[in-house]
Design an enzyme around this catalytic site. Structure first.
Site, PDB file in Angstrom:
ATOM      1  N   ARG A  80      62.581  30.734  49.227  1.00 31.36           N
ATOM      2  CA  ARG A  80      63.574  30.802  48.171  1.00 31.36           C
ATOM      3  C   ARG A  80      62.856  30.934  46.832  1.00 31.36           C
ATOM      4  NH1 ARG A  80      65.615  26.623  46.789  1.00 31.36           N
ATOM      5  NH2 ARG A  80      64.431  25.147  48.034  1.00 31.36           N
ATOM      6  N   TYR A 223      64.659  36.938  52.722  1.00 30.71           N
ATOM      7  CA  TYR A 223      64.199  35.683  53.342  1.00 30.71           C
ATOM      8  C   TYR A 223      65.167  34.514  53.169  1.00 30.71           C
ATOM      9  CZ  TYR A 223      60.530  32.805  55.423  1.00 30.71           C
ATOM     10  OH  TYR A 223      59.801  32.020  56.282  1.00 30.71           O
ATOM     11  N   GLY A 225      67.147  31.288  52.471  1.00 28.80           N
ATOM     12  CA  GLY A 225      68.255  30.961  51.589  1.00 28.80           C
ATOM     13  C   GLY A 225      68.565  32.039  50.559  1.00 28.80           C
ATOM     14  N   LYS A 232      72.390  27.916  51.536  1.00 33.35           N
ATOM     15  CA  LYS A 232      72.250  27.260  50.235  1.00 33.35           C
ATOM     16  C   LYS A 232      73.243  27.814  49.208  1.00 33.35           C
ATOM     17  CE  LYS A 232      68.669  24.987  51.838  1.00 33.35           C
ATOM     18  NZ  LYS A 232      68.804  23.588  52.256  1.00 33.35           N
ATOM     19  N   HIS A 252      73.346  18.047  50.409  1.00 31.46           N
ATOM     20  CA  HIS A 252      72.119  18.450  51.090  1.00 31.46           C
ATOM     21  C   HIS A 252      71.662  17.291  51.989  1.00 31.46           C
ATOM     22  CE1 HIS A 252      67.748  20.096  50.596  1.00 31.46           C
ATOM     23  NE2 HIS A 252      68.341  20.611  51.641  1.00 31.46           N
ATOM     24  N   SER A 274      62.481  18.223  49.977  1.00 30.93           N
ATOM     25  CA  SER A 274      61.754  18.970  51.003  1.00 30.93           C
ATOM     26  C   SER A 274      60.482  18.223  51.404  1.00 30.93           C
ATOM     27  CB  SER A 274      61.418  20.360  50.481  1.00 30.93           C
ATOM     28  OG  SER A 274      60.649  20.254  49.324  1.00 30.93           O
ATOM     29  N   CYS A 276      60.020  15.966  53.718  1.00 29.29           N
ATOM     30  CA  CYS A 276      60.177  14.561  54.117  1.00 29.29           C
ATOM     31  C   CYS A 276      60.595  14.432  55.580  1.00 29.29           C
ATOM     32  CB  CYS A 276      61.195  13.858  53.227  1.00 29.29           C
ATOM     33  SG  CYS A 276      60.619  13.576  51.544  1.00 29.29           S
ATOM     34  N   ASN A 280      63.282  16.224  61.586  1.00 30.35           N
ATOM     35  CA  ASN A 280      62.716  15.228  62.511  1.00 30.35           C
ATOM     36  C   ASN A 280      63.615  13.995  62.595  1.00 30.35           C
ATOM     37  OD1 ASN A 280      60.589  17.000  62.659  1.00 30.35           O
ATOM     38  ND2 ASN A 280      59.226  15.820  61.323  1.00 30.35           N
ATOM     39  N   ASP A 299      70.763  19.621  57.785  1.00 31.64           N
ATOM     40  CA  ASP A 299      70.509  20.097  56.420  1.00 31.64           C
ATOM     41  C   ASP A 299      71.674  19.893  55.449  1.00 31.64           C
ATOM     42  OD1 ASP A 299      68.712  21.290  54.560  1.00 31.64           O
ATOM     43  OD2 ASP A 299      69.765  23.200  54.740  1.00 31.64           O
ATOM     44  N   ASN A 389      55.701  27.973  54.969  1.00 31.91           N
ATOM     45  CA  ASN A 389      57.162  27.998  54.986  1.00 31.91           C
ATOM     46  C   ASN A 389      57.695  28.878  56.123  1.00 31.91           C
ATOM     47  OD1 ASN A 389      59.728  27.215  53.887  1.00 31.91           O
ATOM     48  ND2 ASN A 389      59.900  29.226  52.920  1.00 31.91           N
ATOM     49  N   SER A 390      56.888  29.045  57.175  1.00 31.18           N
ATOM     50  CA  SER A 390      57.374  29.812  58.331  1.00 31.18           C
ATOM     51  C   SER A 390      58.490  29.032  59.019  1.00 31.18           C
ATOM     52  CB  SER A 390      56.230  30.106  59.294  1.00 31.18           C
ATOM     53  OG  SER A 390      55.598  28.906  59.702  1.00 31.18           O
ATOM     54  N   ARG A 391      59.356  29.749  59.717  1.00 38.89           N
ATOM     55  CA  ARG A 391      60.615  29.155  60.179  1.00 38.89           C
ATOM     56  C   ARG A 391      60.960  29.527  61.613  1.00 38.89           C
ATOM     57  NH1 ARG A 391      63.479  25.871  56.254  1.00 38.89           N
ATOM     58  NH2 ARG A 391      62.213  26.134  54.371  1.00 38.89           N
ATOM     59  N   PHE A 516      58.487   8.352  62.025  1.00 41.24           N
ATOM     60  CA  PHE A 516      59.053   9.032  63.193  1.00 41.24           C
ATOM     61  C   PHE A 516      59.999   8.098  63.967  1.00 41.24           C
ATOM     62  CE2 PHE A 516      55.138  11.076  61.862  1.00 41.24           C
ATOM     63  CZ  PHE A 516      55.569  12.372  61.706  1.00 41.24           C
ATOM     64  N   ASN A 519      61.273   4.802  62.673  1.00 37.05           N
ATOM     65  CA  ASN A 519      62.224   4.704  61.559  1.00 37.05           C
ATOM     66  C   ASN A 519      63.561   4.115  62.017  1.00 37.05           C
ATOM     67  OD1 ASN A 519      60.316   5.797  59.847  1.00 37.05           O
ATOM     68  ND2 ASN A 519      61.082   7.902  60.064  1.00 37.05           N
TER      69      ASN A 519
HETATM   70  O1  TSX Z   1      58.961  13.731  59.538  1.00 37.87           O
HETATM   71  C1  TSX Z   1      58.315  12.733  59.261  1.00 37.87           C
HETATM   72  N1  TSX Z   1      58.923  11.501  59.300  1.00 37.87           N
HETATM   73  C2  TSX Z   1      60.379  11.382  59.607  1.00 37.87           C
HETATM   74  C3  TSX Z   1      60.578  11.342  61.033  1.00 37.87           C
HETATM   75  C4  TSX Z   1      61.693  10.970  61.601  1.00 37.87           C
HETATM   76  N2  TSX Z   1      56.991  12.871  58.915  1.00 37.87           N
HETATM   77  C5  TSX Z   1      56.337  14.181  58.868  1.00 37.87           C
HETATM   78  C6  TSX Z   1      56.104  14.645  57.465  1.00 37.87           C
HETATM   79  C7  TSX Z   1      57.256  15.289  56.826  1.00 37.87           C
HETATM   80  C8  TSX Z   1      57.443  16.727  57.134  1.00 37.87           C
HETATM   81  C9  TSX Z   1      56.262  11.751  58.639  1.00 37.87           C
HETATM   82  N3  TSX Z   1      54.999  11.616  58.255  1.00 37.87           N
HETATM   83  C10 TSX Z   1      56.846  10.490  58.693  1.00 37.87           C
HETATM   84  C11 TSX Z   1      58.202  10.345  59.064  1.00 37.87           C
HETATM   85  O2  TSX Z   1      58.715   9.237  59.169  1.00 37.87           O
HETATM   86  N4  TSX Z   1      55.896   9.596  58.339  1.00 37.87           N
HETATM   87  C12 TSX Z   1      54.775  10.301  58.062  1.00 37.87           C
HETATM   88  C13 TSX Z   1      53.476   9.747  57.633  1.00 37.87           C
HETATM   89  C14 TSX Z   1      52.660   9.414  58.863  1.00 37.87           C
HETATM   90  C15 TSX Z   1      51.919  10.388  59.477  1.00 37.87           C
HETATM   91  C16 TSX Z   1      51.171  10.052  60.622  1.00 37.87           C
HETATM   92  C17 TSX Z   1      51.205   8.738  61.098  1.00 37.87           C
HETATM   93  C18 TSX Z   1      51.955   7.805  60.478  1.00 37.87           C
HETATM   94  C19 TSX Z   1      52.692   8.127  59.350  1.00 37.87           C
HETATM   95  N5  TSX Z   1      50.491   8.284  62.206  1.00 37.87           N
HETATM   96  C20 TSX Z   1      49.535   8.890  62.898  1.00 37.87           C
HETATM   97  O3  TSX Z   1      49.145   9.950  62.562  1.00 37.87           O
HETATM   98  C21 TSX Z   1      49.019   8.207  64.106  1.00 37.87           C
HETATM   99 MN    MN Z   2      67.420  22.021  52.983  1.00 38.05          MN
END
Ligand code: TSX
Ligand code: MN
Length: 612
Positions: A80, A223, A225, A232, A252, A274, A276, A280, A299, A389-391, A516, A519
């Site tokens: 974008r 490309y 958005g 968007k 968002h 973005s 975060c 996931n 999203d 930013n590949s998708r 991950f 959480n």
């Molecule tokens: O997506 C992530 N989340 C949310 C998951 C539900 N990431 C990936 C980065 C964003 C694109 C994360 N990265 C998260 C997270 O909760 N936390 C982290 C930071 C992190 C990275 C690696 C480890 C721990 C925390 N541990 C090891 O590498 C073993």
């Molecule tokens: Mn978004």
């Protein structure tokens, strides 16, 4: 030969309304395509367009993944473009200081010569689509006109596209017009023809929104958005304006359903800037026994008060347009498994055996790849094989985690709203807002650290209120006022708002929290709070867990981790408060008084913490 009005009228499906045919004719007379094609959304049509895109060289079929293709964009058209994104409201103050504003008449005067003849030698595709389940009360319709098969095939995944949407429009339902051209005509005004390229686009780009007339015009980019205008442009920028005028929310946010060991079901939405890991989180596999997450959206959330007074959310999209790098069996197995068929990959690397690869997919990179630019690549190349930013574009129901309610037109009732950012310090793992208005303050002040991929110094903070900075179709301060109004209407039926931060680090720069699937532990605490099952500690940022209430069983966290995750330093927060005041000042007297009140209350909590 350029198509003429009679041909367009004769070629239109019976279900097309007169006003739609007239608009298509007007745009075709301007852009001058060879032909107009009305998309019906059928599989036969999909297969035909895929075959055409393969024949032209734009789509590379992937042997390992049935119905899947790799596409390489022009290296100058990979994301974008916020600097070329415009809100064209009559008054500049209605766009506000965070948007690029242009006068609507002047913008139209700029755009019309660019669109004039921009589709010469190509086909104009008419894409009727629904954002949200077809015919749903929260759903909205649109029609995108485009000269890109890539856009048609992506829109077919990302929206409910085709004959049924056309029928609803024909029945007189409201729809938003959206015009897109890659700006690479194959024939010039004198009739001279040139060859096509695999990723046509134009150096000059305009992504323009007209909030008063509620239309979208996009020029020069193919490309994401910039080109898939339902996402968007419509579902956030235009929809945020509709939502303001009609009393709902276009956000968002991801939407997830979470079920506890006792079988109780909750729904959350969450806004993150973005990088975060929103996708996931939407597909989380909780590490705590008995908990299950199902995906409603990754999203965008459209939310409206239901008859029972609660806030209901739908996902207006039908697919995921996810960032590929970093997606692996460790970080998001659900997403990876969804991509095994009928997926469009853009700007990832190609393996020697006809599969795709990207950074982070596996620990060991393949010995040889063709990179996203089409060049030979080895682990020694020193550049990423995939664009950052590949998708992937994939239908939502290909994710095993998809919630059965994801297509419920009435949406899911929201219990909790999360606001998050990527913050190495200051912001605790989780804290509960004191009330709705405090939650709006938290949302308005969200910030995230710059990562290497974005503009700005690495580690510097970028404010991203409600994660809507590039997506709010009107003045951000008016948007905050709208959130206060919605809270008043919801009263005690309003969702509870929490702030989260998965990214806090210790003084040596190590992640404090495993993130991950773990959480879910923070979410579990939030749900116990809303059920009144646990007490909390009043703190600077909000209410935080009593030590021991956050479930860390089986985590083996180092001694002192709780203190570090929830440390709130009054001096550092005083600096944050000053920065917030400076930030609000950018919006002048449009800032709702309640935000100033919230800032005062934050300062009072900081002062009290200093004394303690
Ligand atoms: O997506 C992530 N989340 C949310 C998951 C539900 N990431 C990936 C980065 C964003 C694109 C994360 N990265 C998260 C997270 O909760 N936390 C982290 C930071 C992190 C990275 C690696 C480890 C721990 C925390 N541990 C090891 O590498 C073993
Ligand atoms: Mn978004």
């Amino acid at each position: 030969m350029t198509v003429d009005a009679t041909e367009i009228q004769q070629g239109a499906p019976a279900a097309a309304s007169a006003d739609l045919v007239e608009w298509v004719t007007t745009v075709a007379e301007l852009t001058k395509p060879d032909a107009v094609y009305w998309c019906d959304g059928s599989e036969e049509e999909r297969d035909r367009l895929r075959a055409e895109a393969v024949a032209s060289g734009q789509f590379i079929p992937l042997e390992k993944r049935p119905g899947s293709f790799l596409v390489r964009s022009d290296p100058a058209d990979v994301a974008r473009v916020e600097s070329r994104t415009f809100i064209c409201s009559e008054k500049e103050e209605d766009a506000g200081p965070t948007n690029n504003w242009a006068d609507p008449a002047e913008m139209k005067a700029t755009l019309m010569p660019l669109f004039d003849g921009s589709m010469r030698g190509r086909t104009l595709y008419v894409i009727p689509f629904s954002m949200g389940p077809l015919g749903g009360n929260i759903s909205r319709l649109g029609v995108e006109l485009t000269d890109s098969i890539y856009v048609v095939l992506n829109m077919r995944i990302m929206t409910r596209m085709g004959a049924e949407a056309l029928k609803l429009i024909g029945e007189g339902q409201y729809w938003v017009p959206a015009v897109h051209t890659v700006g690479y005509p194959l024939v010039d005004a004198d009739g001279n023809r040139r060859d096509d390229v695999t990723w046509p686009c134009n150096e000059e780009k305009y992504i323009t929104h007209f909030p008063e007339t509620r239309e979208i015009w996009s020029y020069g980019s193919g490309y994401g958005g910039n080109a898939l205008l339902g996402k968007k442009c419509y579902a956030l920028r235009i929809a945020s304006v509709l939502a303001r005028d009609e009393g709902w929310l276009a956000e968002h946010m991801l939407i997830l359903k979470i079920t506890g060991p006792d079988g109780r079901v909750y729904h959350l939405t969450a806004a993150f800037p973005s990088a975060c890991g929103k996708t996931n989180l939407a597909m989380l596999r909780p590490t705590i026994p008995g908990w299950k997450v199902e995906t409603v959206g990754d999203d965008i959330a459209w939310m409206r008060q239901g008859e029972d007074g609660r806030l209901y959310a739908i996902n207006p999209e039908a697919g995921f347009f996810g960032v590929a790098p970093g997606t692996s069996l460790d970080t998001n197995p659900t997403a990876l498994e969804a991509l095994d068929h009928d997926t469009i990959f853009t700007n990832v690397a190609l393996t020697d055996d006809g599969d795709v690869w990207w950074e982070g997919m596996t620990k060991e990179p393949p010995a040889h790849l063709i990179d996203w630019r089409g060049n030979d690549w080895t682990p020694e190349s020193g550049v990423p094989s995939s664009h950052p930013n590949s998708r992937f574009t994939v239908r939502a129901d290909q994710a095993a985690s998809i919630s059965p309610e994801w297509e419920d037109p009435t949406g899911v009732p929201i219990d909790v709203i999360l606001f998050g950012g990527r913050r190495a310090s200051n912001v605790p793992l989780i804290s509960e807002s004191y009330d709705w208005n405090h939650g709006v303050f938290v949302g308005a002040t969200v910030s995230s650290e710059q990562t290497a991929a974005a503009e700005g110094a690495v580690g510097s903070l970028r404010r991203d209120p409600f994660a809507m900075l590039p997506f709010c179709g009107y003045n951000m301060a008016d948007y905050w006022a709208h959130w206060f109004r919605v809270g008043e209407k919801l009263g005690d039926k309003a969702p509870h708002i929490f702030q989260v931060n998965w990214f806090r680090k210790d003084s040596e720069g190590n992640w404090l929290w495993p993130g991950f699937g773990d959480n879910a532990r923070a979410i579990e605490w939030a749900l116990r709070r809303i059920n009144g099952e646990v007490e909390a500690v009043d703190a600077i940022s909000g209410r935080i867990p009593v030590e021991g209430d956050l479930n860390t069983e089986g985590l083996d966290l180092p001694e002192g981790t709780y203190e570090k995750l929830f440390a709130l330093d009054p001096e550092a927060w005083s600096v944050e408060a000053d920065l917030t005041e400076e930030y609000f000042a950018k919006f002048g007297d449009k800032v709702p008084a309640e935000l100033h009140t919230q800032l005062e209350q934050l300062r009072a909590r900081i002062a009290a913490a200093r004394e303690a």
